[in-house]
Design a protein around this motif. Structure first.
Motif, PDB file in Angstrom:
ATOM      1  N   ALA A 174       0.821  -1.221   0.000  1.00 37.93           N
ATOM      2  CA  ALA A 174       0.000   0.000   0.000  1.00 37.93           C
ATOM      3  C   ALA A 174       0.849   1.263   0.000  1.00 37.93           C
ATOM      4  O   ALA A 174       0.418   2.307  -0.498  1.00 37.93           O
ATOM      5  N   GLY A 175       2.069   1.198   0.511  1.00 38.11           N
ATOM      6  CA  GLY A 175       2.945   2.369   0.554  1.00 38.11           C
ATOM      7  C   GLY A 175       3.885   2.468  -0.619  1.00 38.11           C
ATOM      8  O   GLY A 175       4.939   3.110  -0.526  1.00 38.11           O
ATOM      9  N   ALA A 176       3.534   1.889  -1.754  1.00 39.58           N
ATOM     10  CA  ALA A 176       4.458   1.769  -2.883  1.00 39.58           C
ATOM     11  C   ALA A 176       4.803   3.089  -3.553  1.00 39.58           C
ATOM     12  O   ALA A 176       5.889   3.250  -4.105  1.00 39.58           O
ATOM     13  N   VAL A 177       3.895   4.083  -3.542  1.00 35.26           N
ATOM     14  CA  VAL A 177       4.095   5.320  -4.307  1.00 35.26           C
ATOM     15  C   VAL A 177       4.781   6.372  -3.423  1.00 35.26           C
ATOM     16  O   VAL A 177       4.387   6.592  -2.279  1.00 35.26           O
ATOM     17  N   SER A 178       5.786   7.030  -3.992  1.00 30.59           N
ATOM     18  CA  SER A 178       6.536   8.048  -3.243  1.00 30.59           C
ATOM     19  C   SER A 178       5.677   9.282  -3.000  1.00 30.59           C
ATOM     20  O   SER A 178       4.724   9.549  -3.743  1.00 30.59           O
ATOM     21  N   PRO A 179       6.002  10.071  -1.958  1.00 29.98           N
ATOM     22  CA  PRO A 179       5.201  11.269  -1.640  1.00 29.98           C
ATOM     23  C   PRO A 179       5.111  12.282  -2.774  1.00 29.98           C
ATOM     24  O   PRO A 179       4.123  13.010  -2.878  1.00 29.98           O
ATOM     25  N   ASN A 180       6.145  12.355  -3.631  1.00 25.41           N
ATOM     26  CA  ASN A 180       6.075  13.299  -4.748  1.00 25.41           C
ATOM     27  C   ASN A 180       5.348  12.736  -5.962  1.00 25.41           C
ATOM     28  O   ASN A 180       5.186  13.424  -6.974  1.00 25.41           O
ATOM     29  N   VAL A 184       7.558   4.479  -7.853  1.00 21.48           N
ATOM     30  CA  VAL A 184       6.785   3.389  -7.269  1.00 21.48           C
ATOM     31  C   VAL A 184       7.732   2.224  -7.045  1.00 21.48           C
ATOM     32  O   VAL A 184       8.577   1.920  -7.896  1.00 21.48           O
ATOM     33  N   ALA A 185       7.616   1.607  -5.840  1.00 21.79           N
ATOM     34  CA  ALA A 185       8.541   0.541  -5.441  1.00 21.79           C
ATOM     35  C   ALA A 185       7.790  -0.771  -5.242  1.00 21.79           C
ATOM     36  O   ALA A 185       6.669  -0.792  -4.723  1.00 21.79           O
ATOM     37  N   ALA A 209      18.053 -10.055   3.201  1.00 23.57           N
ATOM     38  CA  ALA A 209      16.905 -10.916   3.502  1.00 23.57           C
ATOM     39  C   ALA A 209      16.104 -11.210   2.234  1.00 23.57           C
ATOM     40  O   ALA A 209      15.975 -10.356   1.352  1.00 23.57           O
ATOM     41  N   GLN A 210      15.549 -12.411   2.162  1.00 21.09           N
ATOM     42  CA  GLN A 210      14.759 -12.806   1.005  1.00 21.09           C
ATOM     43  C   GLN A 210      13.280 -12.445   1.142  1.00 21.09           C
ATOM     44  O   GLN A 210      12.618 -12.155   0.145  1.00 21.09           O
ATOM     45  N   ASP A 211      12.781 -12.460   2.372  1.00 23.88           N
ATOM     46  CA  ASP A 211      11.343 -12.254   2.596  1.00 23.88           C
ATOM     47  C   ASP A 211      11.058 -10.772   2.867  1.00 23.88           C
ATOM     48  O   ASP A 211      11.049 -10.318   4.013  1.00 23.88           O
ATOM     49  N   ILE A 212      10.835 -10.006   1.822  1.00 20.29           N
ATOM     50  CA  ILE A 212      10.491  -8.584   1.916  1.00 20.29           C
ATOM     51  C   ILE A 212       9.015  -8.430   1.550  1.00 20.29           C
ATOM     52  O   ILE A 212       8.575  -8.903   0.491  1.00 20.29           O
ATOM     53  N   ARG A 213       8.246  -7.745   2.417  1.00 17.67           N
ATOM     54  CA  ARG A 213       6.795  -7.709   2.224  1.00 17.67           C
ATOM     55  C   ARG A 213       6.215  -6.304   2.089  1.00 17.67           C
ATOM     56  O   ARG A 213       5.155  -6.142   1.483  1.00 17.67           O
ATOM     57  N   SER A 214       6.845  -5.302   2.693  1.00 14.09           N
ATOM     58  CA  SER A 214       6.250  -3.967   2.660  1.00 14.09           C
ATOM     59  C   SER A 214       7.283  -2.928   2.274  1.00 14.09           C
ATOM     60  O   SER A 214       8.487  -3.104   2.510  1.00 14.09           O
ATOM     61  N   VAL A 215       6.791  -1.845   1.674  1.00  8.37           N
ATOM     62  CA  VAL A 215       7.644  -0.701   1.348  1.00  8.37           C
ATOM     63  C   VAL A 215       6.944   0.560   1.840  1.00  8.37           C
ATOM     64  O   VAL A 215       5.713   0.654   1.843  1.00  8.37           O
ATOM     65  N   SER A 216       7.753   1.528   2.283  1.00  4.69           N
ATOM     66  CA  SER A 216       7.225   2.807   2.765  1.00  4.69           C
ATOM     67  C   SER A 216       8.273   3.872   2.520  1.00  4.69           C
ATOM     68  O   SER A 216       9.437   3.706   2.902  1.00  4.69           O
ATOM     69  N   TRP A 217       7.866   4.963   1.880  1.00  4.26           N
ATOM     70  CA  TRP A 217       8.797   6.023   1.521  1.00  4.26           C
ATOM     71  C   TRP A 217       8.970   7.021   2.661  1.00  4.26           C
ATOM     72  O   TRP A 217       8.036   7.294   3.419  1.00  4.26           O
ATOM     73  N   LEU A 218      10.168   7.607   2.755  1.00  6.00           N
ATOM     74  CA  LEU A 218      10.367   8.768   3.611  1.00  6.00           C
ATOM     75  C   LEU A 218       9.813  10.000   2.907  1.00  6.00           C
ATOM     76  O   LEU A 218       9.665  10.003   1.671  1.00  6.00           O
ATOM     77  N   PRO A 219       9.518  11.071   3.643  1.00  8.65           N
ATOM     78  CA  PRO A 219       8.907  12.259   3.019  1.00  8.65           C
ATOM     79  C   PRO A 219       9.736  12.880   1.904  1.00  8.65           C
ATOM     80  O   PRO A 219       9.190  13.568   1.041  1.00  8.65           O
ATOM     81  N   ASP A 220      11.066  12.656   1.898  1.00 10.91           N
ATOM     82  CA  ASP A 220      11.904  13.280   0.869  1.00 10.91           C
ATOM     83  C   ASP A 220      11.829  12.576  -0.483  1.00 10.91           C
ATOM     84  O   ASP A 220      12.389  13.064  -1.474  1.00 10.91           O
ATOM     85  N   SER A 221      11.180  11.422  -0.557  1.00  8.93           N
ATOM     86  CA  SER A 221      11.061  10.624  -1.785  1.00  8.93           C
ATOM     87  C   SER A 221      12.417  10.167  -2.321  1.00  8.93           C
ATOM     88  O   SER A 221      12.503   9.695  -3.463  1.00  8.93           O
ATOM     89  N   ASP A 222      13.475  10.274  -1.505  1.00 12.17           N
ATOM     90  CA  ASP A 222      14.808   9.806  -1.879  1.00 12.17           C
ATOM     91  C   ASP A 222      15.202   8.549  -1.121  1.00 12.17           C
ATOM     92  O   ASP A 222      16.236   7.943  -1.441  1.00 12.17           O
ATOM     93  N   VAL A 259       6.961  -1.026   9.682  1.00  4.05           N
ATOM     94  CA  VAL A 259       8.149  -0.262   9.295  1.00  4.05           C
ATOM     95  C   VAL A 259       7.712   0.854   8.354  1.00  4.05           C
ATOM     96  O   VAL A 259       7.685   0.693   7.127  1.00  4.05           O
ATOM     97  N   THR A 260       7.357   2.002   8.939  1.00  6.84           N
ATOM     98  CA  THR A 260       6.863   3.131   8.150  1.00  6.84           C
ATOM     99  C   THR A 260       7.473   4.430   8.660  1.00  6.84           C
ATOM    100  O   THR A 260       7.999   4.506   9.768  1.00  6.84           O
ATOM    101  N   ALA A 261       7.383   5.456   7.849  1.00  6.73           N
ATOM    102  CA  ALA A 261       7.865   6.791   8.198  1.00  6.73           C
ATOM    103  C   ALA A 261       6.893   7.805   7.585  1.00  6.73           C
ATOM    104  O   ALA A 261       6.220   7.509   6.601  1.00  6.73           O
ATOM    105  N   PRO A 262       6.798   9.013   8.151  1.00  5.16           N
ATOM    106  CA  PRO A 262       7.563   9.524   9.283  1.00  5.16           C
ATOM    107  C   PRO A 262       7.084   9.033  10.634  1.00  5.16           C
ATOM    108  O   PRO A 262       7.773   9.231  11.636  1.00  5.16           O
ATOM    109  N   TYR A 263       5.886   8.408  10.710  1.00  5.00           N
ATOM    110  CA  TYR A 263       5.391   7.866  11.972  1.00  5.00           C
ATOM    111  C   TYR A 263       5.027   6.410  11.800  1.00  5.00           C
ATOM    112  O   TYR A 263       4.756   5.927  10.694  1.00  5.00           O
ATOM    113  N   ARG A 264       5.036   5.687  12.923  1.00  2.00           N
ATOM    114  CA  ARG A 264       4.516   4.328  12.971  1.00  2.00           C
ATOM    115  C   ARG A 264       3.662   4.187  14.223  1.00  2.00           C
ATOM    116  O   ARG A 264       3.971   4.743  15.279  1.00  2.00           O
TER     117      ARG A 264
END
Length: 419
Positions: A174-180, A184-185, A209-222, A259-264
């Protein structure tokens, strides 16, 4: 004709004309004057009444009589606010419309349209790049998954990337798209793949690690956070690292979606915490909201200084359920002077009394895992996926609206959803 004959002819012509009734003319003139005077009198009376009303309002709001306080807020019927249903753990909560009623809610206009479905013949992303992503879906199997990107202009494009299934199914978080709205990851086994929607560029970043399940961008999109069972990484995808490693290992969590930013937002009953991410790779305590959370579903998304995530609770006296446990969207403010709020996703009760002949209709139950937060439309409006729909919840008024009906299995939303 002789001059002396003119007088005789004029007299004969005048005899044929009707003689004017001077009394009728005088009466008509008098009536007209009376009407004008009456209109003037009515206008004067209206003006006097308006002056009196204004004077009364000024007196009321300017102090008026002792003991009478002017109203400080407008009635909810004028502001469009929906009063909260009650309180849970000291927080105001609202009950969402029942499952099955989404089609009858007011709609938020977005590039997603009334119904979000796979496009028939999308253009290649390298031929028609997008300025900003509104949504991302994946092609249906069989075969590898291909990313399909919807731009803020409502146009679809297909990225030339072959993705494989991960442990939890299709590789779309669900967090695949960057803030800007540019990147997309996609999580993959031992890696993450990042697609640039503006030029169809593709990057691959490998992790231990092989088992990666979630992605979450930082606010800078970098920078990008990856989560898996008991593993977490930060990936530098941009150019502003200043000596930073491309892959940095972070403190792990047993919940990959945490594992999310800027808050969890996470933790069990009596141990719920709102944590803020810091660039040194850790999360620091911001608040300890009293929430009846037994489990959390999906990722934490932040709008302004408010973090939203869906929790599953035990039975609560404020929420009547017959066949399921209460689920609610918790919107927790990181600022002490701003209120936190809850949206309860209840179940649709069975028909009462049951139709005759035949048994009562079954409950429409929202089981845990059916629903989760997808992001924010703006800093005041949370976007939530419920069974087959995306709905919005406006924090300031309590209103719930429909965004789109889902005819896809998974979707990730971006800032281009505002069009």
């Amino acid at each position: 004709m002789r001059r002396e004959d003119v007088k005789t002819l004029l007299g004969q012509a005048a005899d044929r004309l009707p003689e004017p009734d001077l009394a009728d003319a005088a009466w008509a003139g008098g009536v007209d004057i009376r009407r004008r005077r009456r209109r003037s009198t009515v206008a004067a009376l209206v003006l006097v009444v308006l002056i009196a009303v204004v004077a009364a309002l000024v007196a009321g709001f300017g102090g008026g009589r002792a003991g009478i306080s002017p109203p400080t807020t407008l009635p909810s019927v004028l502001t469009g606010q929906i009063p909260p249903t009650g309180q849970i753990a000291g927080l105001d909560f609202w009950i969402a419309p029942p499952s099955g009623s989404e089609a009858y809610l007011d709609r938020v206009a977005t590039p997603l349209g009334d119904s979000l479905r796979l496009p028939n013949d999308p253009a290649a992303l390298q031929d028609e790049p997008l300025d900003q992503i509104a949504a991302v879906v994946l092609s249906d199997p069989p075969g590898p998954f291909e990313p399909l990107l919807l731009g803020k202009n409502g146009r679809w494009a297909r990225a030339d990337v072959q993705l494989t299934e991960i442990n939890t199914g299709p590789p779309l978080s669900a967090g695949a798209v960057s803030p800007n709205g540019r990147f997309v990851a996609f999580p993959q086994h031992g890696a993450v793949i990042v697609v640039d929607a503006t030029n169809a560029g593709v990057q691959r970043f490998n992790v231990p690690a092989q088992d990666i399940r979630s992605v979450s961008w930082l606010p800078d999109s970098d920078r990008l956070l990856l989560g898996g069972p008991d593993v977490a990484y930060r990936i530098l995808t941009g150019q502003g690292g200043f000596g930073e490693r491309s892959v940095t290992e972070l403190d792990p969590s047993s919940d990959p979606d945490a594992v999310t930013a800027p808050y969890r937002l996470g933790g069990g009953v009596g141990q719920v915490q709102l944590l803020r991410y810091a660039m040194n790779g850790g999360w620091f305590l911001t608040a300890k909201p009293e929430l009846p959370a037994e489990a959390w579903v999906g990722q934490t998304f932040t709008g302004g200084n408010t973090a939203a995530r869906l929790l599953v609770s035990s039975r609560l006296p404020q929420v009547v359920t017959a066949a399921s446990r209460p689920q609610m969207v918790a919107a927790i403010s990181a600022q002490p002077n701003r209120p936190s709020r809850l949206l309860v996703l209840g179940e649709t009760p069975s028909a009462t009394p049951p139709p005759t002949p035949g048994p009562a209709a079954p409950e429409i139950v929202r089981e845990p895992g059916c629903c989760f937060v997808l992001g924010w439309f703006d800093d005041n409006t949370v976007l939530v996926q419920v069974q087959g729909w995306v709905i919005s919840w406006e924090l300031s008024t309590g209103k719930v609206r429909r965004v789109t009906e889902l005819e896809v299995s998974r979707v990730a939303l971006g800032p281009g959803i505002r069009g």
